[in-house]
Design a protein around this motif. Sequence first.
Motif, PDB file in Angstrom:
ATOM      1  N   PRO A   1       0.814  -1.230   0.000  1.00 29.08           N
ATOM      2  CA  PRO A   1       0.000   0.000   0.000  1.00 29.08           C
ATOM      3  C   PRO A   1       0.845   1.276   0.000  1.00 29.08           C
ATOM      4  O   PRO A   1       0.454   2.297  -0.543  1.00 29.08           O
ATOM      5  CB  PRO A   1      -0.809  -0.104   1.296  1.00 29.08           C
ATOM      6  CG  PRO A   1      -0.872  -1.548   1.612  1.00 29.08           C
ATOM      7  CD  PRO A   1       0.402  -2.144   1.091  1.00 29.08           C
ATOM      8  N   GLU A   2       2.042   1.180   0.607  1.00 26.65           N
ATOM      9  CA  GLU A   2       2.929   2.351   0.671  1.00 26.65           C
ATOM     10  C   GLU A   2       3.386   2.804  -0.709  1.00 26.65           C
ATOM     11  O   GLU A   2       3.755   3.957  -0.900  1.00 26.65           O
ATOM     12  CB  GLU A   2       4.169   2.034   1.527  1.00 26.65           C
ATOM     13  CG  GLU A   2       3.862   1.716   2.971  1.00 26.65           C
ATOM     14  CD  GLU A   2       3.290   2.908   3.706  1.00 26.65           C
ATOM     15  OE1 GLU A   2       3.788   4.014   3.501  1.00 26.65           O
ATOM     16  OE2 GLU A   2       2.302   2.728   4.465  1.00 26.65           O
ATOM     17  N   ASN A   3       3.391   1.855  -1.675  1.00 28.33           N
ATOM     18  CA  ASN A   3       3.934   2.176  -3.006  1.00 28.33           C
ATOM     19  C   ASN A   3       2.857   2.575  -4.009  1.00 28.33           C
ATOM     20  O   ASN A   3       3.167   2.862  -5.165  1.00 28.33           O
ATOM     21  CB  ASN A   3       4.714   0.975  -3.554  1.00 28.33           C
ATOM     22  CG  ASN A   3       5.886   0.623  -2.668  1.00 28.33           C
ATOM     23  OD1 ASN A   3       6.513   1.509  -2.117  1.00 28.33           O
ATOM     24  ND2 ASN A   3       6.168  -0.668  -2.515  1.00 28.33           N
ATOM     25  N   VAL A   4       1.605   2.591  -3.542  1.00 26.49           N
ATOM     26  CA  VAL A   4       0.506   2.854  -4.475  1.00 26.49           C
ATOM     27  C   VAL A   4       0.629   4.235  -5.120  1.00 26.49           C
ATOM     28  O   VAL A   4       0.466   4.387  -6.336  1.00 26.49           O
ATOM     29  CB  VAL A   4      -0.851   2.701  -3.741  1.00 26.49           C
ATOM     30  CG1 VAL A   4      -1.984   3.243  -4.587  1.00 26.49           C
ATOM     31  CG2 VAL A   4      -1.101   1.239  -3.427  1.00 26.49           C
ATOM     32  N   MET A   5       0.958   5.230  -4.302  1.00 24.21           N
ATOM     33  CA  MET A   5       1.038   6.591  -4.854  1.00 24.21           C
ATOM     34  C   MET A   5       2.148   6.709  -5.882  1.00 24.21           C
ATOM     35  O   MET A   5       1.996   7.377  -6.906  1.00 24.21           O
ATOM     36  CB  MET A   5       1.270   7.607  -3.717  1.00 24.21           C
ATOM     37  CG  MET A   5       0.081   7.861  -2.833  1.00 24.21           C
ATOM     38  SD  MET A   5      -1.426   8.261  -3.735  1.00 24.21           S
ATOM     39  CE  MET A   5      -0.962   9.761  -4.555  1.00 24.21           C
TER      40      MET A   5
END
Lengths: 222, 404
Positions: free
Chosen positions: B227-231
């Motif tokens: 989720p941390e890499n979604v942006m």
Amino acid sequence: MCTTIEADHLGKVYRGSIPALGEASFTIGKGEFVTLIGRSGSGKSTLLNILGCLDSPSSGSLTLDGEPVDFRDPARLVSIRRQKIGFIFQQFNLLPHLTAQENVEYPMLFNYREPEVRARTAGGLLERVGLDGRRDHYPAELSGGEQQRVAIARALVSNPPIILADEPTGNLDQKTSGEIFSLMQEIGRERKATFFIVTHEREFGEYADRSFRLVDGKVTAI
Amino acid sequence: MTKLLDFARLSARQLMKKRMRVLLTAFGIAIGIAAVVAMVSFGEGIRYQAIETIRQQSDLTLIEVTGSIKDGTVIPITASKADLVRKIPHVEAAGPVYRVSFSTLRQTYIDVLGIRAGDLKALFRPVLASGELFPASSNQVLLGHELAGKLKKYEGIREGDLFTVVIRDYNEYGAPSDRKLAVKPGGTLRAREDALDNLLIMDLDSVSALSNESMPYNAVYVRVDDPENVMAVARDVQSLGLTANGAFRQIESVNRFMDLVILFLSIFAAISLVVGALMIVNTMVMSVYERTREIGVSMALGASQGDVVTLILAECLYIGMIGGILGDLLGIFFSWVINTAGKAYLLSQTGNLFSAFARYDLALVTPGILVAAFLVAVVLSLVSGIYPAFQAARLNPVEAIRHT
């Protein structure tokens, strides 16, 4: 004898028209013990403030310890006060929340000395003025004479060539006043420091190498 | 450095002389800081709850990539673009899809997702209630849980039944023409509580074959590794000229909204900080006035204007630090009150409407908030000290020494 203070036609006029000091001219040599006698309002304090670089003259020039004083340079005036001048006040003006030792060390804070150097120098001076056992006492715990001794030690702490005293015995009894004058005289001789003492009490002129009188803003030798 | 330490010690001694005054002044700042801490913590608490709710109800690491319009030109998702999307760092899996629609002969409307079976597995991790996934290039389809129920209920179609769907095309004049296709449900998905529940899923190439000409994909679904890499992945998608959508956009919206809410809450709370700052100005102006003679004497003994400013500001620094620490402690207390009494009151008043609040704290005090609030207290105190400090530095030493 080297000249330590050279006043040349020093004058001060307040608010453009009120004369506080006429054209004062005199020279004082290194290690001299000089008193300036005058009535209140004669301009004694004004002259002392100019000599101490706290006030600027309206006219004339001043040379301290060989350096012509530029009264337009505030940073230099601060530097002169730090290095060349020690002040002794009538009201002693010790900081009430500092001990005797700390009061003597106080001017060295502005000269950026290491704490050990400060402690050693101040301790030695307190010993010299006879207050070795009172180092940790606060001003309120000291007598008037003792407070003035602390103030004398404080004036000497940066080893200045000139000590300016404004009515240093004005708040003391006769006996203590004599002791303070004797102490200043001894220290002046030991350290070859020039003492310039403003007083309105003529009897202390006997301690002085020379005495001046200030009448209506004019300085004359007695 | 020695000088600064000496000045710090000297200023501390000054403050110790007037402990009660210093404490009251610091308390003035502390109340403002506490209000800011409590308000920001409250805002952060709400933000946390909103984001957690989105996280629990959505698939955060799934991104839907669609074409976009740039300078009036449509940027479609071609096979090469889909490959570029697949190569973006942190992309675990990516698969192109077609979206079309069918209707049954009895006019039941069916949304269709065309996707490769392998991509479906990697992207959506489907769990079958019965049957199997669809083979490549076949007319076998997979039914979403709700769609399967609907077809069974209204059409009588069961798994394994071949049934006919109508595909409606429009010619260049806009006139519709219908084609028919026979499909066979080979499996049904378990209920997922997402869009797949209502879809008919079939092989990508089978959908592609329905059209006479090659058509660009409608979307590419992307599974991000964390989720941390979604942006970061979304930014890379946008740099390809495509559009990225997903649950993370909701979080972005919540963050934007909560930033605004927290800003407004802080502004209202900061009004009390202004009062605190004025208290410091008042205290220090009084202090300078009381110490006029002392300042004059210090100047006679060699203090420069800068030294006087430093001494006064050092006192303000202490007041700010005491105010900051007190304010943080008070802020933690206020937040605790919000989380106990406030939360209980809210739940009793709103009942089930805000039942989600019961799971989390209403106010969320973070170390970041406390550090920032402390720094605000210190900076505010220093700023408040500027006027008194310069007032002190501008004193005429001759007049100051005479001051009684």
